[in-house]
Scaffold this motif. Structure first.
Motif, PDB file in Angstrom:
ATOM      1  N   VAL A 142       0.835  -1.204   0.000  1.00  0.00           N
ATOM      2  CA  VAL A 142       0.000   0.000   0.000  1.00  0.00           C
ATOM      3  C   VAL A 142       0.865   1.247   0.000  1.00  0.00           C
ATOM      4  O   VAL A 142       1.792   1.365   0.796  1.00  0.00           O
ATOM      5  CB  VAL A 142      -0.918   0.051   1.246  1.00  0.00           C
ATOM      6  CG1 VAL A 142      -1.788   1.299   1.200  1.00  0.00           C
ATOM      7  CG2 VAL A 142      -1.783  -1.202   1.329  1.00  0.00           C
ATOM      8  N   ARG A 143       0.584   2.143  -0.925  1.00  0.00           N
ATOM      9  CA  ARG A 143       1.201   3.460  -0.906  1.00  0.00           C
ATOM     10  C   ARG A 143       0.083   4.483  -0.717  1.00  0.00           C
ATOM     11  O   ARG A 143      -1.012   4.314  -1.244  1.00  0.00           O
ATOM     12  CB  ARG A 143       1.928   3.710  -2.222  1.00  0.00           C
ATOM     13  CG  ARG A 143       2.573   5.062  -2.284  1.00  0.00           C
ATOM     14  CD  ARG A 143       3.311   5.282  -3.591  1.00  0.00           C
ATOM     15  NE  ARG A 143       3.838   6.633  -3.621  1.00  0.00           N
ATOM     16  CZ  ARG A 143       4.976   6.998  -3.049  1.00  0.00           C
ATOM     17  NH1 ARG A 143       5.717   6.092  -2.440  1.00  0.00           N
ATOM     18  NH2 ARG A 143       5.371   8.243  -3.086  1.00  0.00           N
ATOM     19  N   LEU A 144       0.368   5.529   0.055  1.00  0.00           N
ATOM     20  CA  LEU A 144      -0.656   6.537   0.328  1.00  0.00           C
ATOM     21  C   LEU A 144      -0.278   7.854  -0.321  1.00  0.00           C
ATOM     22  O   LEU A 144       0.860   8.290  -0.202  1.00  0.00           O
ATOM     23  CB  LEU A 144      -0.778   6.746   1.841  1.00  0.00           C
ATOM     24  CG  LEU A 144      -1.084   5.475   2.636  1.00  0.00           C
ATOM     25  CD1 LEU A 144      -0.812   5.714   4.106  1.00  0.00           C
ATOM     26  CD2 LEU A 144      -2.522   5.049   2.423  1.00  0.00           C
ATOM     27  N   LEU A 145      -1.221   8.476  -1.004  1.00  0.00           N
ATOM     28  CA  LEU A 145      -0.945   9.804  -1.574  1.00  0.00           C
ATOM     29  C   LEU A 145      -1.129  10.899  -0.535  1.00  0.00           C
ATOM     30  O   LEU A 145      -0.454  11.908  -0.553  1.00  0.00           O
ATOM     31  CB  LEU A 145      -1.881  10.100  -2.745  1.00  0.00           C
ATOM     32  CG  LEU A 145      -1.554   9.452  -4.069  1.00  0.00           C
ATOM     33  CD1 LEU A 145      -2.479  10.009  -5.135  1.00  0.00           C
ATOM     34  CD2 LEU A 145      -0.118   9.696  -4.464  1.00  0.00           C
ATOM     35  N   SER A 146      -2.101  10.703   0.352  1.00  0.00           N
ATOM     36  CA  SER A 146      -2.361  11.685   1.396  1.00  0.00           C
ATOM     37  C   SER A 146      -1.077  11.866   2.203  1.00  0.00           C
ATOM     38  O   SER A 146      -0.403  10.887   2.457  1.00  0.00           O
ATOM     39  CB  SER A 146      -3.477  11.153   2.287  1.00  0.00           C
ATOM     40  OG  SER A 146      -3.718  11.973   3.366  1.00  0.00           O
ATOM     41  N   PRO A 147      -0.670  13.055   2.653  1.00  0.00           N
ATOM     42  CA  PRO A 147      -1.396  14.318   2.581  1.00  0.00           C
ATOM     43  C   PRO A 147      -1.056  15.174   1.351  1.00  0.00           C
ATOM     44  O   PRO A 147      -1.556  16.287   1.265  1.00  0.00           O
ATOM     45  CB  PRO A 147      -0.940  15.028   3.845  1.00  0.00           C
ATOM     46  CG  PRO A 147       0.477  14.572   4.020  1.00  0.00           C
ATOM     47  CD  PRO A 147       0.535  13.164   3.472  1.00  0.00           C
ATOM     48  N   GLY A 148      -0.265  14.666   0.426  1.00  0.00           N
ATOM     49  CA  GLY A 148       0.102  15.492  -0.722  1.00  0.00           C
ATOM     50  C   GLY A 148      -0.905  15.433  -1.844  1.00  0.00           C
ATOM     51  O   GLY A 148      -0.579  15.626  -3.006  1.00  0.00           O
ATOM     52  N   LYS A 149      -2.167  15.173  -1.493  1.00  0.00           N
ATOM     53  CA  LYS A 149      -3.204  15.023  -2.513  1.00  0.00           C
ATOM     54  C   LYS A 149      -4.274  16.064  -2.287  1.00  0.00           C
ATOM     55  O   LYS A 149      -4.686  16.282  -1.158  1.00  0.00           O
ATOM     56  CB  LYS A 149      -3.824  13.617  -2.392  1.00  0.00           C
ATOM     57  CG  LYS A 149      -5.175  13.413  -3.094  1.00  0.00           C
ATOM     58  CD  LYS A 149      -5.022  13.079  -4.565  1.00  0.00           C
ATOM     59  CE  LYS A 149      -6.353  13.115  -5.313  1.00  0.00           C
ATOM     60  NZ  LYS A 149      -7.243  12.017  -5.060  1.00  0.00           N
ATOM     61  N   ILE A 150      -4.718  16.695  -3.345  1.00  0.00           N
ATOM     62  CA  ILE A 150      -5.775  17.696  -3.194  1.00  0.00           C
ATOM     63  C   ILE A 150      -6.816  17.504  -4.280  1.00  0.00           C
ATOM     64  O   ILE A 150      -6.493  17.142  -5.412  1.00  0.00           O
ATOM     65  CB  ILE A 150      -5.196  19.133  -3.211  1.00  0.00           C
ATOM     66  CG1 ILE A 150      -6.244  20.148  -2.760  1.00  0.00           C
ATOM     67  CG2 ILE A 150      -4.657  19.497  -4.587  1.00  0.00           C
ATOM     68  CD1 ILE A 150      -5.657  21.519  -2.444  1.00  0.00           C
ATOM     69  N   ILE A 151      -8.076  17.715  -3.906  1.00  0.00           N
ATOM     70  CA  ILE A 151      -9.184  17.671  -4.858  1.00  0.00           C
ATOM     71  C   ILE A 151      -9.632  19.096  -5.117  1.00  0.00           C
ATOM     72  O   ILE A 151      -9.732  19.890  -4.178  1.00  0.00           O
ATOM     73  CB  ILE A 151     -10.350  16.829  -4.292  1.00  0.00           C
ATOM     74  CG1 ILE A 151      -9.934  15.352  -4.291  1.00  0.00           C
ATOM     75  CG2 ILE A 151     -11.625  17.025  -5.084  1.00  0.00           C
ATOM     76  CD1 ILE A 151     -11.004  14.394  -3.878  1.00  0.00           C
ATOM     77  N   LEU A 152      -9.830  19.450  -6.373  1.00  0.00           N
ATOM     78  CA  LEU A 152     -10.273  20.804  -6.707  1.00  0.00           C
ATOM     79  C   LEU A 152     -11.763  20.784  -7.046  1.00  0.00           C
ATOM     80  O   LEU A 152     -12.280  19.804  -7.540  1.00  0.00           O
ATOM     81  CB  LEU A 152      -9.487  21.329  -7.909  1.00  0.00           C
ATOM     82  CG  LEU A 152      -7.959  21.292  -7.782  1.00  0.00           C
ATOM     83  CD1 LEU A 152      -7.316  21.772  -9.082  1.00  0.00           C
ATOM     84  CD2 LEU A 152      -7.501  22.145  -6.620  1.00  0.00           C
ATOM     85  N   GLN A 153     -12.441  21.884  -6.755  1.00  0.00           N
ATOM     86  CA  GLN A 153     -13.855  22.032  -7.128  1.00  0.00           C
ATOM     87  C   GLN A 153     -13.931  23.218  -8.077  1.00  0.00           C
ATOM     88  O   GLN A 153     -13.370  24.273  -7.784  1.00  0.00           O
ATOM     89  CB  GLN A 153     -14.724  22.342  -5.896  1.00  0.00           C
ATOM     90  CG  GLN A 153     -14.480  21.470  -4.692  1.00  0.00           C
ATOM     91  CD  GLN A 153     -15.198  20.147  -4.756  1.00  0.00           C
ATOM     92  OE1 GLN A 153     -15.971  19.906  -5.680  1.00  0.00           O
ATOM     93  NE2 GLN A 153     -14.951  19.289  -3.788  1.00  0.00           N
ATOM     94  N   VAL A 198       8.980  20.977   1.765  1.00  0.00           N
ATOM     95  CA  VAL A 198       9.395  19.895   2.672  1.00  0.00           C
ATOM     96  C   VAL A 198       9.680  18.616   1.878  1.00  0.00           C
ATOM     97  O   VAL A 198       9.661  17.509   2.418  1.00  0.00           O
ATOM     98  CB  VAL A 198       8.351  19.626   3.786  1.00  0.00           C
ATOM     99  CG1 VAL A 198       8.286  20.820   4.721  1.00  0.00           C
ATOM    100  CG2 VAL A 198       6.978  19.304   3.218  1.00  0.00           C
ATOM    101  N   GLY A 199       9.926  18.785   0.585  1.00  0.00           N
ATOM    102  CA  GLY A 199      10.352  17.646  -0.232  1.00  0.00           C
ATOM    103  C   GLY A 199       9.233  16.711  -0.644  1.00  0.00           C
ATOM    104  O   GLY A 199       9.479  15.590  -1.087  1.00  0.00           O
TER     105      GLY A 199
END
Ligand SMILES: [Zn+2]
Length: 434
Positions: A212-223, A242-243
């Motif tokens: 399992v790899r997690l994208l969070s917290p570098g993931k954002i959803i736009l509206q 922060v890299g």
């Protein structure tokens, strides 16, 4: 373990010794004492597939949820029937997913009350972004006076109140590994600490086998109605400082254009990703390439929803939908995923969709974006952190493999999940077709 008579994609027949890594690839390797041996019988052996964008908790929950959208449910009558036949879960709730307004329009608390009065019911829109609750359900989440019962999934205020049913990660793991998938990337943007801990515990206990790899917290959803270039630029800059690479969810042209503008200002990180890229106007292809962005897209939506796109999207924009070939031609790294459970979690169906681009009723959507079977397969073989770069079956690569019943030519012609004979993760057999 030792895999005998395995055919590699280039046609060579070899034996493979696999542990945590691939240890040996050669001819006539002798089994060691006590070593497990799998005879591939000339079938293809691939690196295990990686599904680069899924939502595990929702997928596990969907296993015991009612499906109330196309293709199974298309009319109001079918919706009524599905809901009236539904058994509430152990928590007393009826939980339904996959809804689309083409079934019975926009649902709200009063229209749901007319369908289900006694049990609390919550229905998720197939986008995953919205839940619709009846009055009994609103009472249970402490919002008895809510005007319409239409709640955004991202609003933690109410969703925390719902005691989440323990979801069956073991069953989800079995289904995922049966497709030859050995790793997944969870793209849920705001996984909380509880989600993370339960996932990691399940993985360590062996209940959930895929890596399992997690994208969070570098993931954002736009509206679309809240696109804010400055805020997005700041968010990207903060993560990069922060890299941390970013993954931006872009399902409309406006979202993609604003994201590109933000990345032009903030600068890009080599591992930045665009999720979905459902709509890619021609003039953004060069930007995507210049910024070095990897596109993680889902051609399966062509096969699952293509007729709806043909009906609802303006004809002159059809060429921008779920592109693959033109991204590759523009030298943009591309990887595939299923967006399970919002897309069906079968990577082989996604590959077929990328090759044929056939809609449910048999039309072709955007035929110029078709790719070869070999290319489609490769899109599921990327590294979890570098989705656009494929793994191979060579010494030193991860011991994650997918064994097919067919040799390469037949396998590429079929691209069917029924060919998956065995799945191996870290040298351990985690799925074997009986
Ligand atoms: Zn998603």
């Amino acid at each position: 373990m030792l895999i005998r008579r395995a055919t590699l994609l280039d046609g060579a027949m070899v034996d493979i010794r696999v542990g945590d890594r691939i240890e040996e690839v050669g001819q006539d390797l002798a089994a060691r004492r006590g070593e497990g041996v799998l005879d591939a019988g000339g079938g293809t052996v691939l690196p295990g597939l990686h599904d680069h964008h899924v939502h595990l908790r929702s997928a596990a929950a969907a296993l015991d949820s009612l499906s109330v959208g196309p293709p199974g449910v298309r009319t109001k009558e079918q919706l009524v029937q599905a809901l009236s036949n539904a058994d509430p879960g152990p928590d007393g709730w009826i939980r339904a997913v996959g809804y689309h307004e083409s079934v019975a329009g926009d649902l709200d608390r009063s229209s749901l009350d007319a369908l289900v009065t006694n049990s609390p019911v919550r229905i998720q829109h197939r986008s995953g972004a919205l839940w619709m609750l009846n009055s009994a359900a609103l009472g249970r989440v402490g919002l008895p006076d809510h005007p319409d019962g239409r709640l955004r999934s991202s609003d933690r205020g109410w969703s925390e109140v719902l005691r989440r049913r323990e979801t069956n990660l073991a069953e989800l793991s079995r289904r995922i590994t049966a497709t030859g998938v050995t790793g997944v990337t969870d793209a849920t943007p705001d996984l909380d600490a509880d989600d993370l801990v339960s996932l990691m515990v399940a993985h360590r206990r062996g209940e959930f086998r895929p890596r399992v790899r997690l994208l969070s917290p570098g993931k954002i959803i736009l509206q679309d109605d809240r696109l804010d270039l400055d805020a997005l630029t700041t968010w990207i800059t903060d993560h990069h400082s922060v890299g941390q690479p970013v993954a931006v969810h872009c399902v409309t042209a406006a979202q993609l254009v604003v994201t590109i503008a933000a990345l032009r200002t903030a600068g890009s990180h080599p591992l930045d990703r665009i999720e979905h890229a459902a709509v890619v106007p021609d003039d953004t292809l060069t930007d995507l390439a210049e910024l070095g962005l990897t596109v993680v897209t889902q051609p399966n939506f062509v096969a699952e929803r293509g007729d709806q796109y043909l009906a609802e999207v303006a004809a002159h924009e059809h060429g921008q939908l779920w592109r693959v070939a033109s991204l590759l031609n523009a030298h943009v790294p591309v990887a595939f995923s299923t967006d399970m459970p919002f897309g069906a979690g079968d990577p082989w169906a996604a590959m077929r969709a990328a090759v044929h681009r056939t809609t449910p009723i048999g039309k072709i959507l955007n035929g110029g974006e078709c790719v070869s079977a070999r290319t489609a397969l490769t899109m599921f073989l990327g590294w979890s952190d570098r989705p656009g770069r494929a793994r191979t079956v060579e010494i030193g690569e991860p011991g994650d493999l997918c064994v097919l019943t067919e040799p390469p030519a037949a396998a590429l012609a079929e691209l069917d999940v029924g060919m998956v004979a065995a799945t191996i993760i870290g040298g351990e057999l985690v799925y074997f077709a009986m």
